[in-house]
Scaffold this motif. Structure first.
Motif, PDB file in Angstrom:
ATOM      1  N   MET A   1       0.855  -1.161   0.000  1.00 15.87           N
ATOM      2  CA  MET A   1       0.000   0.000   0.000  1.00 15.87           C
ATOM      3  C   MET A   1       0.904   1.227   0.000  1.00 15.87           C
ATOM      4  SD  MET A   1      -3.110   1.095   0.026  1.00 15.87           S
ATOM      5  CE  MET A   1      -3.909  -0.463   0.296  1.00 15.87           C
ATOM      6  N   ASP A   2       0.786   2.042  -1.004  1.00 18.53           N
ATOM      7  CA  ASP A   2       1.548   3.289  -1.078  1.00 18.53           C
ATOM      8  C   ASP A   2       0.761   4.351  -0.328  1.00 18.53           C
ATOM      9  OD1 ASP A   2       2.925   5.595  -1.657  1.00 18.53           O
ATOM     10  OD2 ASP A   2       3.064   5.213  -3.801  1.00 18.53           O
ATOM     11  N   THR A   3       1.268   4.750   0.823  1.00 20.60           N
ATOM     12  CA  THR A   3       0.535   5.672   1.692  1.00 20.60           C
ATOM     13  C   THR A   3       0.887   7.136   1.442  1.00 20.60           C
ATOM     14  OG1 THR A   3       2.189   5.498   3.440  1.00 20.60           O
ATOM     15  CG2 THR A   3       0.343   3.922   3.484  1.00 20.60           C
ATOM     16  N   ASP A   4       1.595   7.411   0.368  1.00 13.77           N
ATOM     17  CA  ASP A   4       1.945   8.795   0.057  1.00 13.77           C
ATOM     18  C   ASP A   4       0.816   9.537  -0.645  1.00 13.77           C
ATOM     19  OD1 ASP A   4       4.451   8.807   1.196  1.00 13.77           O
ATOM     20  OD2 ASP A   4       5.454   8.147  -0.627  1.00 13.77           O
ATOM     21  N   TYR A   5      -0.250   8.853  -0.977  1.00 19.02           N
ATOM     22  CA  TYR A   5      -1.306   9.450  -1.781  1.00 19.02           C
ATOM     23  C   TYR A   5      -2.684   9.213  -1.179  1.00 19.02           C
ATOM     24  CZ  TYR A   5       2.508   9.258  -5.097  1.00 19.02           C
ATOM     25  OH  TYR A   5       3.735   9.401  -5.700  1.00 19.02           O
ATOM     26  N   GLY A   6      -3.639   9.929  -1.720  1.00 15.38           N
ATOM     27  CA  GLY A   6      -5.056   9.674  -1.456  1.00 15.38           C
ATOM     28  C   GLY A   6      -5.445   9.753   0.001  1.00 15.38           C
ATOM     29  N   GLN A   7      -6.198   8.775   0.408  1.00 13.84           N
ATOM     30  CA  GLN A   7      -6.821   8.774   1.739  1.00 13.84           C
ATOM     31  C   GLN A   7      -5.841   8.549   2.882  1.00 13.84           C
ATOM     32  OE1 GLN A   7      -9.438   5.460   1.134  1.00 13.84           O
ATOM     33  NE2 GLN A   7      -8.052   4.011   2.095  1.00 13.84           N
ATOM     34  N   TRP A   8      -4.608   8.184   2.586  1.00 17.92           N
ATOM     35  CA  TRP A   8      -3.677   7.762   3.636  1.00 17.92           C
ATOM     36  C   TRP A   8      -2.921   8.904   4.304  1.00 17.92           C
ATOM     37  CZ3 TRP A   8      -5.507   3.329   4.475  1.00 17.92           C
ATOM     38  CH2 TRP A   8      -5.938   2.522   3.423  1.00 17.92           C
ATOM     39  N   SER A   9      -2.753  10.017   3.636  1.00 14.84           N
ATOM     40  CA  SER A   9      -1.939  11.104   4.169  1.00 14.84           C
ATOM     41  C   SER A   9      -2.612  12.452   3.949  1.00 14.84           C
ATOM     42  CB  SER A   9      -0.564  11.112   3.491  1.00 14.84           C
ATOM     43  OG  SER A   9       0.114   9.894   3.716  1.00 14.84           O
ATOM     44  N   HIS A  10      -2.187  13.420   4.749  1.00 16.54           N
ATOM     45  CA  HIS A  10      -2.709  14.777   4.599  1.00 16.54           C
ATOM     46  C   HIS A  10      -1.736  15.770   5.223  1.00 16.54           C
ATOM     47  CE1 HIS A  10      -4.620  15.198   8.802  1.00 16.54           C
ATOM     48  NE2 HIS A  10      -3.901  14.110   8.816  1.00 16.54           N
TER      49      HIS A  10
END
Length: 132
Positions: A1-10
């Motif tokens: 899971m690439d957490t650098d994008y979308g719902q994973w980070s802000h």
């Protein structure tokens, strides 16, 4: 899971007025709690990731020398990050400041200069060890 994008980070605002790109903690907690079958590989580097280390079997640092990283970001065509001089400067600063912190908390380091198939095999072996 690439957490650098979308719902994973802000982005969040820090007390000093600067901003930081962090994991959305509820989303990451749900991801980790909800995963039941097979191996889950979580990719990303965030200042709040250490909160989740107890939930990981391994924390792996994929490392490569500065010249390799810079050559890769300049050559890639699927992501514009690293094309501008200030972005390349930020990469070098992260290598200097952040990478030693990551190395100190990693359970394993993989030399990412190796062919991608070899890197993947090393990661898969970690997942296999977990299931034994």
């Amino acid at each position: 899971m690439d957490t650098d994008y979308g719902q994973w980070s802000h982005w969040i605002n820090l007390p000093d007025g600067s901003s930081d790109w962090v994991w959305r903690e509820e989303a990451i907690a749900d991801l980790l709690a909800g995963h039941e079958q097979g191996a889950l590989f979580v990719a990303g580097c965030k200042s709040n990731q250490g909160k989740f280390y107890p939930q990981f079997d391994h924390v792996v640092l994929l490392s490569a020398p500065a010249e390799v990283l810079l050559a890769r970001v300049i050559a890639r065509t699927n992501n514009p990050y690293g094309k501008r001089p200030e972005e390349r400067d930020a990469i070098l600063e992260n290598l200097r400041v952040v990478e030693p912190l990551l190395r100190a908390t990693a359970t394993m380091e993989i030399d990412a200069r190796a062919p991608i198939a070899q890197v993947v095999r090393q990661l898969e072996r970690l997942a296999e060890l977990r299931s034994v």
